[in-house]
Design a protein around this motif. Structure first.
Motif, PDB file in Angstrom:
ATOM      1  N   PHE A   1       0.830  -1.194   0.000  1.00  0.00           N
ATOM      2  CA  PHE A   1       0.000   0.000   0.000  1.00  0.00           C
ATOM      3  C   PHE A   1       0.868   1.249   0.000  1.00  0.00           C
ATOM      4  CE2 PHE A   1      -3.323   2.869   1.031  1.00  0.00           C
ATOM      5  CZ  PHE A   1      -2.871   3.696   2.048  1.00  0.00           C
ATOM      6  N   VAL A   2       0.432   2.272  -0.758  1.00  0.00           N
ATOM      7  CA  VAL A   2       1.139   3.545  -0.797  1.00  0.00           C
ATOM      8  C   VAL A   2       0.266   4.668  -0.238  1.00  0.00           C
ATOM      9  CG1 VAL A   2       2.225   5.274  -2.288  1.00  0.00           C
ATOM     10  CG2 VAL A   2       2.542   2.837  -2.772  1.00  0.00           C
ATOM     11  N   ALA A   3      -0.935   4.835  -0.822  1.00  0.00           N
ATOM     12  CA  ALA A   3      -1.794   5.945  -0.404  1.00  0.00           C
ATOM     13  C   ALA A   3      -3.220   5.683  -0.860  1.00  0.00           C
ATOM     14  CB  ALA A   3      -1.300   7.271  -0.980  1.00  0.00           C
ATOM     15  N   VAL A   4      -4.168   6.343  -0.184  1.00  0.00           N
ATOM     16  CA  VAL A   4      -5.577   6.241  -0.555  1.00  0.00           C
ATOM     17  C   VAL A   4      -6.215   7.616  -0.373  1.00  0.00           C
ATOM     18  CG1 VAL A   4      -6.248   5.464   1.764  1.00  0.00           C
ATOM     19  CG2 VAL A   4      -7.747   5.000  -0.174  1.00  0.00           C
ATOM     20  N   ILE A   5      -7.232   7.881  -1.203  1.00  0.00           N
ATOM     21  CA  ILE A   5      -7.951   9.141  -1.119  1.00  0.00           C
ATOM     22  C   ILE A   5      -9.445   8.860  -1.190  1.00  0.00           C
ATOM     23  CG2 ILE A   5      -7.822   9.546  -3.633  1.00  0.00           C
ATOM     24  CD1 ILE A   5      -7.396  12.556  -2.935  1.00  0.00           C
ATOM     25  N   SER A   6     -10.213   9.582  -0.396  1.00  0.00           N
ATOM     26  CA  SER A   6     -11.662   9.393  -0.364  1.00  0.00           C
ATOM     27  C   SER A   6     -12.316   9.982  -1.606  1.00  0.00           C
ATOM     28  CB  SER A   6     -12.236  10.031   0.896  1.00  0.00           C
ATOM     29  OG  SER A   6     -11.994  11.439   0.881  1.00  0.00           O
ATOM     30  N   TRP A   7     -13.595   9.768  -1.730  1.00  0.00           N
ATOM     31  CA  TRP A   7     -14.332  10.131  -2.936  1.00  0.00           C
ATOM     32  C   TRP A   7     -14.199  11.593  -3.334  1.00  0.00           C
ATOM     33  CZ3 TRP A   7     -18.617  13.497  -3.070  1.00  0.00           C
ATOM     34  CH2 TRP A   7     -18.982  14.005  -1.815  1.00  0.00           C
ATOM     35  N   ASN A   8     -14.116  12.476  -2.355  1.00  0.00           N
ATOM     36  CA  ASN A   8     -14.073  13.913  -2.654  1.00  0.00           C
ATOM     37  C   ASN A   8     -12.705  14.522  -2.346  1.00  0.00           C
ATOM     38  OD1 ASN A   8     -14.051  13.822   0.110  1.00  0.00           O
ATOM     39  ND2 ASN A   8     -15.681  15.324   0.385  1.00  0.00           N
ATOM     40  N   GLY A   9     -11.744  13.692  -2.016  1.00  0.00           N
ATOM     41  CA  GLY A   9     -10.415  14.199  -1.703  1.00  0.00           C
ATOM     42  C   GLY A   9     -10.267  14.737  -0.301  1.00  0.00           C
ATOM     43  N   GLY A  10     -11.314  14.661   0.494  1.00  0.00           N
ATOM     44  CA  GLY A  10     -11.272  15.241   1.826  1.00  0.00           C
ATOM     45  C   GLY A  10     -10.507  14.424   2.839  1.00  0.00           C
ATOM     46  N   SER A  11     -10.257  13.181   2.534  1.00  0.00           N
ATOM     47  CA  SER A  11      -9.543  12.299   3.446  1.00  0.00           C
ATOM     48  C   SER A  11      -8.455  11.557   2.685  1.00  0.00           C
ATOM     49  CB  SER A  11     -10.508  11.305   4.072  1.00  0.00           C
ATOM     50  OG  SER A  11      -9.836  10.385   4.899  1.00  0.00           O
ATOM     51  N   THR A  12      -7.243  11.575   3.220  1.00  0.00           N
ATOM     52  CA  THR A  12      -6.128  10.848   2.626  1.00  0.00           C
ATOM     53  C   THR A  12      -5.386  10.082   3.718  1.00  0.00           C
ATOM     54  OG1 THR A  12      -4.639  12.744   2.841  1.00  0.00           O
ATOM     55  CG2 THR A  12      -5.792  12.501   0.740  1.00  0.00           C
ATOM     56  N   TYR A  13      -4.705   9.037   3.274  1.00  0.00           N
ATOM     57  CA  TYR A  13      -3.941   8.215   4.218  1.00  0.00           C
ATOM     58  C   TYR A  13      -2.736   7.658   3.478  1.00  0.00           C
ATOM     59  CZ  TYR A  13      -2.856   4.368   7.423  1.00  0.00           C
ATOM     60  OH  TYR A  13      -2.221   3.501   8.269  1.00  0.00           O
ATOM     61  N   TYR A  14      -1.576   7.643   4.161  1.00  0.00           N
ATOM     62  CA  TYR A  14      -0.336   7.242   3.508  1.00  0.00           C
ATOM     63  C   TYR A  14       0.375   6.148   4.299  1.00  0.00           C
ATOM     64  CZ  TYR A  14      -0.906  11.650   1.000  1.00  0.00           C
ATOM     65  OH  TYR A  14      -1.387  12.671   0.227  1.00  0.00           O
ATOM     66  N   ALA A  15       1.130   5.349   3.569  1.00  0.00           N
ATOM     67  CA  ALA A  15       2.057   4.444   4.228  1.00  0.00           C
ATOM     68  C   ALA A  15       3.147   5.264   4.908  1.00  0.00           C
ATOM     69  CB  ALA A  15       2.674   3.497   3.204  1.00  0.00           C
ATOM     70  N   ASP A  16       3.645   4.763   6.023  1.00  0.00           N
ATOM     71  CA  ASP A  16       4.691   5.497   6.739  1.00  0.00           C
ATOM     72  C   ASP A  16       5.918   5.733   5.863  1.00  0.00           C
ATOM     73  OD1 ASP A  16       4.099   3.934  10.000  1.00  0.00           O
ATOM     74  OD2 ASP A  16       3.159   5.671   9.025  1.00  0.00           O
TER      75      ASP A  16
ATOM     76  N   PHE B   1       5.204  11.871  -0.584  1.00  0.00           N
ATOM     77  CA  PHE B   1       4.221  11.635  -1.637  1.00  0.00           C
ATOM     78  C   PHE B   1       2.918  12.340  -1.276  1.00  0.00           C
ATOM     79  CE2 PHE B   1       5.853   7.216  -3.241  1.00  0.00           C
ATOM     80  CZ  PHE B   1       7.127   7.749  -3.380  1.00  0.00           C
ATOM     81  N   THR B   2       2.186  12.766  -2.316  1.00  0.00           N
ATOM     82  CA  THR B   2       0.875  13.381  -2.136  1.00  0.00           C
ATOM     83  C   THR B   2      -0.107  12.799  -3.132  1.00  0.00           C
ATOM     84  OG1 THR B   2       1.894  15.462  -1.406  1.00  0.00           O
ATOM     85  CG2 THR B   2      -0.419  15.539  -2.084  1.00  0.00           C
ATOM     86  N   ILE B   3      -1.205  12.286  -2.622  1.00  0.00           N
ATOM     87  CA  ILE B   3      -2.271  11.768  -3.484  1.00  0.00           C
ATOM     88  C   ILE B   3      -3.329  12.847  -3.633  1.00  0.00           C
ATOM     89  CG2 ILE B   3      -3.522  10.682  -1.558  1.00  0.00           C
ATOM     90  CD1 ILE B   3      -4.283   8.414  -3.507  1.00  0.00           C
ATOM     91  N   SER B   4      -3.875  12.978  -4.835  1.00  0.00           N
ATOM     92  CA  SER B   4      -4.926  13.954  -5.093  1.00  0.00           C
ATOM     93  C   SER B   4      -5.812  13.415  -6.209  1.00  0.00           C
ATOM     94  CB  SER B   4      -4.329  15.308  -5.487  1.00  0.00           C
ATOM     95  OG  SER B   4      -3.579  15.204  -6.685  1.00  0.00           O
ATOM     96  N   ARG B   5      -6.935  14.067  -6.421  1.00  0.00           N
ATOM     97  CA  ARG B   5      -7.839  13.634  -7.491  1.00  0.00           C
ATOM     98  C   ARG B   5      -8.535  14.837  -8.097  1.00  0.00           C
ATOM     99  NH1 ARG B   5     -11.634   9.391  -4.945  1.00  0.00           N
ATOM    100  NH2 ARG B   5     -12.753   9.518  -6.943  1.00  0.00           N
TER     101      ARG B   5
END
Length: 125
Positions: free
Chosen positions: A47-62, A68-72
């Motif tokens: 796992f690297v990163a995940v983003i919620s449906w609207n981009g309001g929530s993100t989570y990253y591997a340590d 890194f930055t995830i966006s949509r």
């Protein structure tokens, strides 16, 4: 038919940056969480990163947090992974994935039911 197409991989020197893109089609993109995973030779998918449906929530591997930055962009049905401060240990095939069960998801790869074909990222020392 759901399709995820990654792009943006390549060869970069340590300390450099890359921006991966994943274009989605065949689904209502705005309904679902999107994730990035990677797999290095001889290793399990990570796992690297995940983003919620609207981009309001993100989570990253340590291992990538702070670099890194995830966006949509829901108007473009695209999710991005901006990778800065790349290290040789970031070398892997990077995959985007969608969890079609909901607007939020986590780090467990089995929760994701559609995957792209992957894009190679190679970081030289």
């Amino acid at each position: 038919q759901v399709q995820l197409v990654e792009s943006g991989g390549g060869l970069v020197q340590a300390g450099g940056s890359l921006r991966l893109s994943c274009a989605a089609s065949g689904l209502t993109f705005t309904h679902y969480a999107m994730g990035w995973f990677r797999q290095a030779p001889g290793k399990e998918r990570e796992f690297v990163a995940v983003i919620s449906w609207n981009g309001g929530s993100t989570y990253y591997a340590d291992s990538v947090k702070g670099r890194f930055t995830i966006s949509r962009d829901n108007a473009k049905n695209t999710v991005y992974l901006q990778m800065n401060g790349l290290k040789p240990e970031d070398t892997a095939v990077y995959y985007c994935a969608v969890d079609s069960k909901g607007a939020y998801s986590g780090s467990y790869y089995a929760d994701y039911d559609y995957w792209g074909q992957g894009t190679q990222v190679t970081v030289s020392s």
